[in-house]
Design an enzyme around this catalytic site. Structure first.
Site, mmCIF file in Angstrom:
data_model
loop_
_atom_site.group_PDB
_atom_site.id
_atom_site.type_symbol
_atom_site.label_atom_id
_atom_site.label_comp_id
_atom_site.label_asym_id
_atom_site.label_seq_id
_atom_site.Cartn_x
_atom_site.Cartn_y
_atom_site.Cartn_z
ATOM 1 C CG HIS A 1 21.240 18.294 3.522
ATOM 2 N ND1 HIS A 1 20.700 19.478 3.093
ATOM 3 C CD2 HIS A 1 21.555 18.454 4.830
ATOM 4 C CE1 HIS A 1 20.692 20.334 4.112
ATOM 5 N NE2 HIS A 1 21.206 19.739 5.172
ATOM 6 C CD GLU B 1 23.401 15.798 12.230
ATOM 7 O OE1 GLU B 1 24.399 15.870 12.972
ATOM 8 O OE2 GLU B 1 22.370 16.466 12.408
HETATM 9 N N1 COA Z 1 18.947 6.598 3.376
HETATM 10 C C1 COA Z 1 18.116 5.979 2.506
HETATM 11 N N2 COA Z 1 17.284 6.610 1.682
HETATM 12 C C2 COA Z 1 17.278 7.941 1.730
HETATM 13 C C3 COA Z 1 18.115 8.653 2.592
HETATM 14 C C4 COA Z 1 18.972 7.940 3.444
HETATM 15 N N3 COA Z 1 19.783 8.540 4.301
HETATM 16 N N4 COA Z 1 17.899 9.964 2.424
HETATM 17 C C5 COA Z 1 16.956 10.093 1.481
HETATM 18 N N5 COA Z 1 16.571 8.864 1.068
HETATM 19 C C6 COA Z 1 15.585 8.550 0.045
HETATM 20 C C7 COA Z 1 14.213 9.094 0.422
HETATM 21 O O1 COA Z 1 13.478 8.116 1.116
HETATM 22 C C8 COA Z 1 13.632 9.404 -0.921
HETATM 23 O O2 COA Z 1 13.150 8.217 -1.480
HETATM 24 P P1 COA Z 1 11.786 8.234 -2.347
HETATM 25 O O3 COA Z 1 11.977 9.257 -3.403
HETATM 26 O O4 COA Z 1 11.684 6.829 -2.868
HETATM 27 O O5 COA Z 1 10.705 8.595 -1.368
HETATM 28 C C9 COA Z 1 14.829 9.820 -1.756
HETATM 29 O O6 COA Z 1 15.963 9.235 -1.122
HETATM 30 C C10 COA Z 1 15.051 11.285 -1.868
HETATM 31 O O7 COA Z 1 15.049 11.869 -0.628
HETATM 32 P P2 COA Z 1 15.066 13.433 -0.486
HETATM 33 O O8 COA Z 1 13.748 13.983 -0.938
HETATM 34 O O9 COA Z 1 16.291 13.958 -1.116
HETATM 35 O O10 COA Z 1 15.231 13.564 1.057
HETATM 36 P P3 COA Z 1 14.450 14.558 2.012
HETATM 37 O O11 COA Z 1 14.709 15.950 1.613
HETATM 38 O O12 COA Z 1 13.065 14.158 2.210
HETATM 39 O O13 COA Z 1 15.192 14.209 3.377
HETATM 40 C C11 COA Z 1 16.819 13.915 4.964
HETATM 41 C C12 COA Z 1 16.426 14.700 3.724
HETATM 42 C C13 COA Z 1 18.059 14.525 5.615
HETATM 43 C C14 COA Z 1 15.661 13.983 5.983
HETATM 44 C C15 COA Z 1 17.063 12.448 4.550
HETATM 45 O O14 COA Z 1 18.102 12.407 3.624
HETATM 46 C C16 COA Z 1 17.371 11.540 5.739
HETATM 47 O O15 COA Z 1 16.449 11.066 6.387
HETATM 48 N N6 COA Z 1 18.678 11.261 6.016
HETATM 49 C C17 COA Z 1 19.038 10.460 7.128
HETATM 50 C C18 COA Z 1 18.941 11.250 8.421
HETATM 51 C C19 COA Z 1 20.054 12.262 8.546
HETATM 52 O O16 COA Z 1 21.213 11.964 8.289
HETATM 53 N N7 COA Z 1 19.671 13.468 9.002
HETATM 54 C C20 COA Z 1 20.611 14.572 9.222
HETATM 55 C C21 COA Z 1 20.417 15.648 8.204
HETATM 56 S S1 COA Z 1 21.685 16.858 8.279
#
Ligand code: COA
Length: 379
Positions: free
Chosen positions: A260, A319
């Site tokens: 998140h 989710e």
């Molecule tokens: N699976 C694998 N890797 C993940 C991840 C996941 N669910 N969520 C984050 N990461 C990775 C990112 O790729 C990032 O890697 P990097 O630093 O090497 O680029 C790192 O973890 C940190 O990510 P972060 O900056 O905290 O995430 P964000 O703020 O860009 O994205 C979300 C947040 C929700 C978009 C992301 O966690 C995600 O795509 N989750 C899956 C989709 C989901 O469940 N969405 C519903 C949200 S309520």
């Protein structure tokens, strides 16, 4: 004026002040209009929680029947809206909702009335009609006629009645109602921000909410629970979880239902919905095996994600359990994001009201990184 440093994704930027909700990502806390999410979800119905956001105070017990009755009076759709849903019957439910949403002001004499009274009148219509739109689409795409709403049922019970043609089990209606309250508002998330940007131009509530539906549908926002269920179905059994998850991560894909932007501990909405999913599993309305598999996959995913991205604190988000709760009331994965919209519309409308009251155009800047001084060749 000098351009400030770019914040990618506007991370850390405080765009406005709000009395509607507060997300504390470090503490794993979500406050909705002064109430902790674990306090209000399950105790107040969606109709009460939405009214609370729109007017600033939770209705007293004696007011509730009148409020529910008034909202129920707005549920029916105009023929023009039903015609659009019919035309969009093969489109994904969230797209049909976006198209239908744009027509929901057809029965108000002045849709551009953005006074507090005009906004409130529109908010009631939107919140009452979103579930009717999704239910009508669910019927039409199966070649069935939509079922007219019943005013004697609560919003969630009536929705399930309109989809399945029979009164739902009370536990199913309660689970859906709890889900809608759980997702009703969530700080300055992407769809709420979208609604506020549109409202900040003094545009009307239906325009703002239609834009918000478009923002919600993306998989990084509201579109994740469908893929969560696909993942569980694909994993099939606990012993396959680790290998499956590692393969996904090695392929550079994200594990849906985890991580998140704001929460760095477990999403408090996941706590509420995990309890709801467990109640549904206990009520035997739901595939208990799937619930148990989900608990096991969650445990494994948290460990694998920590190994994959050490220190990133990728925890379970809303989710993950949304998928289980919505599946348990009989809905299909491609309907999940539209269900999210039926809850979040309460918050969007409240934010539009707040933005209209603040009356300040939202207009950030961008840093230009393109070329300069190019010349158009002679033609
Ligand atoms: N699976 C694998 N890797 C993940 C991840 C996941 N669910 N969520 C984050 N990461 C990775 C990112 O790729 C990032 O890697 P990097 O630093 O090497 O680029 C790192 O973890 C940190 O990510 P972060 O900056 O905290 O995430 P964000 O703020 O860009 O994205 C979300 C947040 C929700 C978009 C992301 O966690 C995600 O795509 N989750 C899956 C989709 C989901 O469940 N969405 C519903 C949200 S309520």
């Amino acid at each position: 004026m000098a351009i400030a440093t770019v914040s990618k994704g506007l991370e850390g930027v405080v765009a406005t002040q709000t009395k509607l909700s507060m997300v504390d990502g470090q503490a794993g806390e979500l406050i909705i209009g002064g109430y902790d999410i674990g306090e209000i979800a399950g105790k107040a119905s969606f109709e009460e929680a939405a009214t609370m956001l729109w007017r600033g105070s939770l209705p007293a017990k004696e007011e509730v029947p009148g409020i529910k009755k008034e909202l129920a009076g707005y549920r029916a759709l105009r023929p023009e809206t039903l015609e659009i849903i019919k035309t969009a019957r093969n489109a994904p439910p969230i797209d049909a909702l976006r198209m239908a949403c744009a027509t929901l002001s057809l029965d108000v004499s002045n849709p551009n009335d953005i006074s507090p009274a005009g906004d409130l009148a529109m908010a009631k219509r939107l919140a009452a009609r979103f579930p009717t739109v999704v239910a009508a689409h669910a019927r039409l795409r199966q070649g069935l006629e939509p079922i007219a709403p019943r005013a004697d049922l609560g919003l969630a019970a009536n929705f399930l009645y309109m989809v399945f043609g029979e009164e739902p089990h009370p536990a199913a209606a309660r689970a859906l109602d709890t889900y809608w309250v759980t997702v009703i508002d969530h700080g300055m998330n992407a769809s709420t921000f979208t609604a506020r940007v549109i409202a900040s131009t003094r545009s009307d509530m239906v325009s703002a909410v239609t834009g918000a539906v478009g923002a919600l549908k993306g998989p990084l926002h509201g579109g994740a629970p469908g893929p969560v269920l696909d993942m569980l179905v694909d994993i099939k059994s606990e012993d396959r979880a680790e290998a499956w998850l590692k393969k996904e991560l090695e392929a550079g894909r994200r594990v849906m239902g985890f991580g998140h932007r704001v929460y760095k501990v477990r999403d408090p909405r996941a706590e509420v919905l995990a309890r709801t999913a467990e109640e549904m599993a206990g009520a035997d309305l739901h595939n208990r095996k799937l619930y148990e598999l989900a608990r096991a996959v969650e445990k494994t995913a948290l460990r694998v994600l920590e190994e994959h991205k050490p220190g990133r604190n990728l925890k379970t988000n809303v989710e993950f359990y949304t998928a289980l709760v919505l599946q348990s009331v009989g809905l299909l994965p491609d309907q999940f994001v539209a269900m999210f919209a039926c809850g979040r519309v309460g918050g969007w409308c409240a934010h539009v009201m707040e933005q209209h009251a603040q009356d300040r155009l939202i207009r950030p800047q961008s840093e230009y990184i393109g070329p300069r001084g190019l010349k158009v060749p002679k033609r």
